[in-house]
Structure formats: structure tokens, C-alpha cells
Scaffold this motif. Structure first.
Motif, mmCIF file in Angstrom:
data_model
loop_
_atom_site.group_PDB
_atom_site.id
_atom_site.type_symbol
_atom_site.label_atom_id
_atom_site.label_comp_id
_atom_site.label_asym_id
_atom_site.label_seq_id
_atom_site.Cartn_x
_atom_site.Cartn_y
_atom_site.Cartn_z
ATOM 1 N N GLU A 185 29.483 102.879 -3.535
ATOM 2 C CA GLU A 185 29.221 103.992 -4.452
ATOM 3 C C GLU A 185 29.854 105.302 -3.973
ATOM 4 O O GLU A 185 30.291 106.123 -4.783
ATOM 5 C CB GLU A 185 27.706 104.168 -4.610
ATOM 6 C CG GLU A 185 27.298 105.183 -5.641
ATOM 7 C CD GLU A 185 27.565 104.740 -7.068
ATOM 8 O OE1 GLU A 185 27.673 105.613 -7.949
ATOM 9 O OE2 GLU A 185 27.682 103.521 -7.300
ATOM 10 N N ILE A 186 29.890 105.524 -2.657
ATOM 11 C CA ILE A 186 30.357 106.823 -2.146
ATOM 12 C C ILE A 186 31.640 106.705 -1.318
ATOM 13 O O ILE A 186 32.011 107.637 -0.610
ATOM 14 C CB ILE A 186 29.254 107.509 -1.313
ATOM 15 C CG1 ILE A 186 28.883 106.674 -0.088
ATOM 16 C CG2 ILE A 186 28.021 107.780 -2.171
ATOM 17 C CD1 ILE A 186 27.867 107.353 0.817
ATOM 18 N N GLU A 187 32.338 105.590 -1.437
ATOM 19 C CA GLU A 187 33.536 105.340 -0.634
ATOM 20 C C GLU A 187 34.596 106.422 -0.775
ATOM 21 O O GLU A 187 35.270 106.790 0.186
ATOM 22 C CB GLU A 187 34.129 103.977 -1.000
ATOM 23 C CG GLU A 187 35.232 103.523 -0.068
ATOM 24 C CD GLU A 187 35.627 102.083 -0.330
ATOM 25 O OE1 GLU A 187 36.306 101.510 0.532
ATOM 26 O OE2 GLU A 187 35.251 101.543 -1.388
ATOM 27 N N GLU A 188 34.754 106.953 -1.963
ATOM 28 C CA GLU A 188 35.799 107.964 -2.200
ATOM 29 C C GLU A 188 35.515 109.273 -1.470
ATOM 30 O O GLU A 188 36.397 110.135 -1.360
ATOM 31 C CB GLU A 188 35.921 108.236 -3.697
ATOM 32 C CG GLU A 188 34.667 108.827 -4.332
ATOM 33 C CD GLU A 188 34.825 109.032 -5.829
ATOM 34 O OE1 GLU A 188 35.557 109.956 -6.217
ATOM 35 O OE2 GLU A 188 34.229 108.246 -6.583
ATOM 36 N N HIS A 189 34.291 109.438 -0.955
ATOM 37 C CA HIS A 189 33.928 110.693 -0.283
ATOM 38 C C HIS A 189 33.910 110.567 1.239
ATOM 39 O O HIS A 189 33.345 111.417 1.922
ATOM 40 C CB HIS A 189 32.539 111.145 -0.758
ATOM 41 C CG HIS A 189 32.431 111.320 -2.245
ATOM 42 N ND1 HIS A 189 33.154 112.266 -2.935
ATOM 43 C CD2 HIS A 189 31.683 110.656 -3.171
ATOM 44 C CE1 HIS A 189 32.855 112.180 -4.226
ATOM 45 N NE2 HIS A 189 31.977 111.224 -4.396
ATOM 46 N N LYS A 190 34.519 109.514 1.774
ATOM 47 C CA LYS A 190 34.450 109.233 3.210
ATOM 48 C C LYS A 190 34.873 110.408 4.083
ATOM 49 O O LYS A 190 34.291 110.647 5.138
ATOM 50 C CB LYS A 190 35.320 108.020 3.552
ATOM 51 C CG LYS A 190 34.681 106.681 3.231
ATOM 52 C CD LYS A 190 35.559 105.535 3.704
ATOM 53 C CE LYS A 190 34.854 104.200 3.492
ATOM 54 N NZ LYS A 190 35.691 103.065 3.960
ATOM 55 N N SER A 191 35.908 111.112 3.666
ATOM 56 C CA SER A 191 36.428 112.188 4.509
ATOM 57 C C SER A 191 36.031 113.575 4.031
ATOM 58 O O SER A 191 36.091 114.538 4.790
ATOM 59 C CB SER A 191 37.953 112.096 4.596
ATOM 60 O OG SER A 191 38.536 112.204 3.303
#
Length: 344
Positions: A185-191
């Protein structure tokens, strides 16, 4: 040598009441490397039995996870015993804010594959490379930050009665189930975003934070001591309490009040309510939310069917719950078509 509990819950309850002693409900955990969990388990049982400890303690090669109660007048003796174990010296003890002398009625010390079932292969990542621990004040500041993703690492029946404002509460049955769902769900916000996690006492976040760092999340934080320690700090330091409702706990109390709001509802009539109960039918024991009026109407059962069963003779009830299939349906956590007003 006694290595197992020999008294029933009712016998122990009577002894607790006769003693007149105030008891403290405590939880703690510690990740470490245990070469012989069975030997350590036996050592704990003998010592805890002598200290009048009651509760549920899990021991594994990876450490210890304990929820227990002890007579208040033996707390220092208990603390001294823990400090005598090198990896438990000065371990953080989460002491419940709301006490109940009967929070636990038996002493159970069990060896398990893991102290929390997470489904992870610990050999594939560094479990000691954990996220940053933050106290209540830092946590409050973090969750006010628009660049923060606040994730509740607990299960659906826990978050339904209480959670932090603006927290994402995944609709999951187990901790193991939540890990891949949250990552996807939050993979795109890793960095870019700060991943801030919390749970009851901190143990689930301890493993999850190391896992998510391994999976590439750069800014990982966890609430030190979980909701239990947060409650203590905001109370003692006069901080703003950002928790809504109750904190679910894994003893006979089932919850303790943290915030003033009632954010849940009775699963049978829909009235505002945040009190859990286990269905009185021993073949069901469904965990669900039930108000006092429905408790009386249904005799503490989840349905008319279960209400009819508890009126049968004991031997007939025992016969009905026998068998592999029936045993698998016991102790479900609020997932039932019988519950008309269940949110999930």
C-alpha cells in the motif's frame, strides 16, 4: 518438581480473593538469542510460580514475550529476578494503568517457534537494524507532520475500539497478514515519507521496523513501549492525548481506557459501545463487542443459536463441540455473519 499449572481458573480466582493482595498487570518482551528455550522455560516457570506470578509467557530461540500479573508487594523481588538474567536486566516493564487483580488466573510458560507469529525468515535480514524509537512527545510531533504515514500494526478487533487520530488501520486478522499488505500500500513512499508505527506494547513494531528497513523504507520510526507506555507518558507529563477510545489488551480485562471517546458500536444492536466479550458458548467463544442490554438479552452469547446451546446439559454441549472442524471455529476474532453491526 512442578513445571505446569495444577489449579483451575476458578480455584486460582478463589485464592486471589482470599489473599486480599493487590496485583499488578505487567507486560514485557525482549529479543535475544536463546540456545535452549525449553531449559529457560522451565527455569522461568519454577521462579515465577514461587513469586506467585500468573500470566502467559512465550519463549523462543528469538527471545521472550510476557503478559502477566504479580502481587504488588512482590514487585521488587520480581524485578530483582529479571535483572539477574543478563538480557533482561533493566528491561522495560509496561505496567497497566487500569489494574484488575484477576487479569490472569493461570501461569502458562510455553515454548513457541517465535514470540510473535510474523511469518518472516529472520535469516534473510538484520533483525537488530530497527527503526528509531520515539517517546510520546516525539510521536505527537511526528504524527502531526504531513509527511508522515501513521500505521497501526494491530489487528481489526483491536483497532476497532481504539486507535490514534489519522492512523491507517489495516483490516487484518493477524500481524503476519498485515506485513505484505502495508508494504504494498505504501511502497511508493519508501524514500519520501516517514513511516511511523505503533502497537500495544511495542513488540510487533520491533520486528516490523527492521523488516521494512530491509525492504527499502528509509525513514522508519516506532512508538517506544507502544500504546501502554504512551498512555503513561501523556498522563505523567501532561501531554496532549491523541489516542481515541480504548486499548485492547490480552488478558481478562480485554481493554483499558485511554481516550474518552467511544468510537465503536455493539455488534448486535449498533449502540455506541467498546466493551469486548467472548461468547458464553464454549464451542464458539467468538470475540465481539456487546453492550450491557444485549449481554442480558443474549445471556452473553453472540446469537440465539449459541444462547440455545448454553441451556443444554453440559454433556450435550461437550458432544456438540467435539471434533476437529468444530475446534477450528473456536476463538474467532469478531468475524461472523451473525454480527449484524460489525463494521468490517
Amino acid at each position: 518438581m512442578q513445571l505446569y499449572n495444577k489449579l483451575s481458573a476458578e480455584e486460582r480466582r478463589e485464592l486471589i480473593r482470599e489473599s486480599g493482595k493487590e496485583r499488578l498487570t505487567i507486560s514485557f518482551y525482549q529479543y535475544t538469542h536463546l540456545g535452549n528455550p525449553e531449559l529457560f522455560r522451565n527455569h522461568l516457570f519454577i521462579a515465577f510460580d514461587q513469586l506467585e506470578v500468573l500470566g502467559r509467557i512465550y519463549v523462543a530461540h528469538e527471545g521472550i514475550n510476557a503478559q502477566l500479573s504479580i502481587p504488588a508487594d512482590r514487585f521488587e523481588e520480581f524485578k530483582e529476578f529479571l535483572d539477574g538474567i543478563h538480557f533482561l536486566k533493566n528491561v522495560r516493564l509496561n505496567i497497566a494503568r487500569e489494574q484488575d487483580d484477576e487479569s490472569f488466573l493461570k501461569l502458562k510458560v510455553k515454548v513457541r517457534p517465535k514470540i510473535v507469529a510474523d511469518g518472516l525468515d529472520d535469516s534473510t535480514f538484520d533483525v537488530t537494524n530497527k527503526g528509531k524509537h520515539v517517546d510520546a512527545m516525539e510521536f505527537n510531533n511526528l504524527i502531526d507532520d504531513p509527511d508522515t504515514i501513521l500505521v497501526d500494526m494491530r489487528n481489526h478487533y483491536e483497532t476497532e475500539i481504539g486507535h490514534f487520530k489519522n492512523a491507517w488501520t489495516p483490516d487484518v486478522d493477524t500481524f503476519r497478514e498485515s506485513l505484505p499488505i502495508i508494504e504494498k500500500e505504501i511502497e511508493e513512499h519508501k524514500s519520501r515519507k516517514k513511516l511511523v508505527m505503533y502497537c500495544t506494547g511495542g513488540i510487533r513494531c520491533e520486528k516490523a521496523s527492521a523488516y521494512y528497513k530491509h525492504r527499502g523504507f528509509e525513514n522508519v520510526y516506532q512508538l517506544e513501549g507502544g500504546i501502554i507506555e504512551y498512555h503513561r507518558q501523556v498522563t505523567e507529563k501532561g501531554l496532549e492525548n491523541k489516542f481515541r477510545g480504548k486499548n485492547f489488551v490480552f488478558d481478562h480485562r480485554l481493554s483499558e481506557r485511554i481516550g474518552d471517546e467511544v468510537i465503536a458500536n455493539c455488534h448486535q444492536c449498533g449502540a455506541p459501545c467498546d466493551t469486548h466479550t467472548n461468547c458464553e458458548n464454549d464451542a464458539c467463544h467468538l470475540l465481539f463487542i456487546q453492550c450491557e442490554e444485549c449481554k442480558k438479552q443474549y445471556d452473553s452469547c453472540c446469537s440465539n443459536e449459541c444462547q440455545d446451546i448454553i441451556k443444554l446439559p453440559a454433556e450435550e454441549q461437550k458432544r456438540l463441540r467435539a471434533g476437529y472442524y468444530n475446534s477450528n471455529n473456536i476463538f474467532k476474532k469478531g468475524r461472523s455473519e451473525k454480527l449484524k453491526f460489525k463494521k468490517h
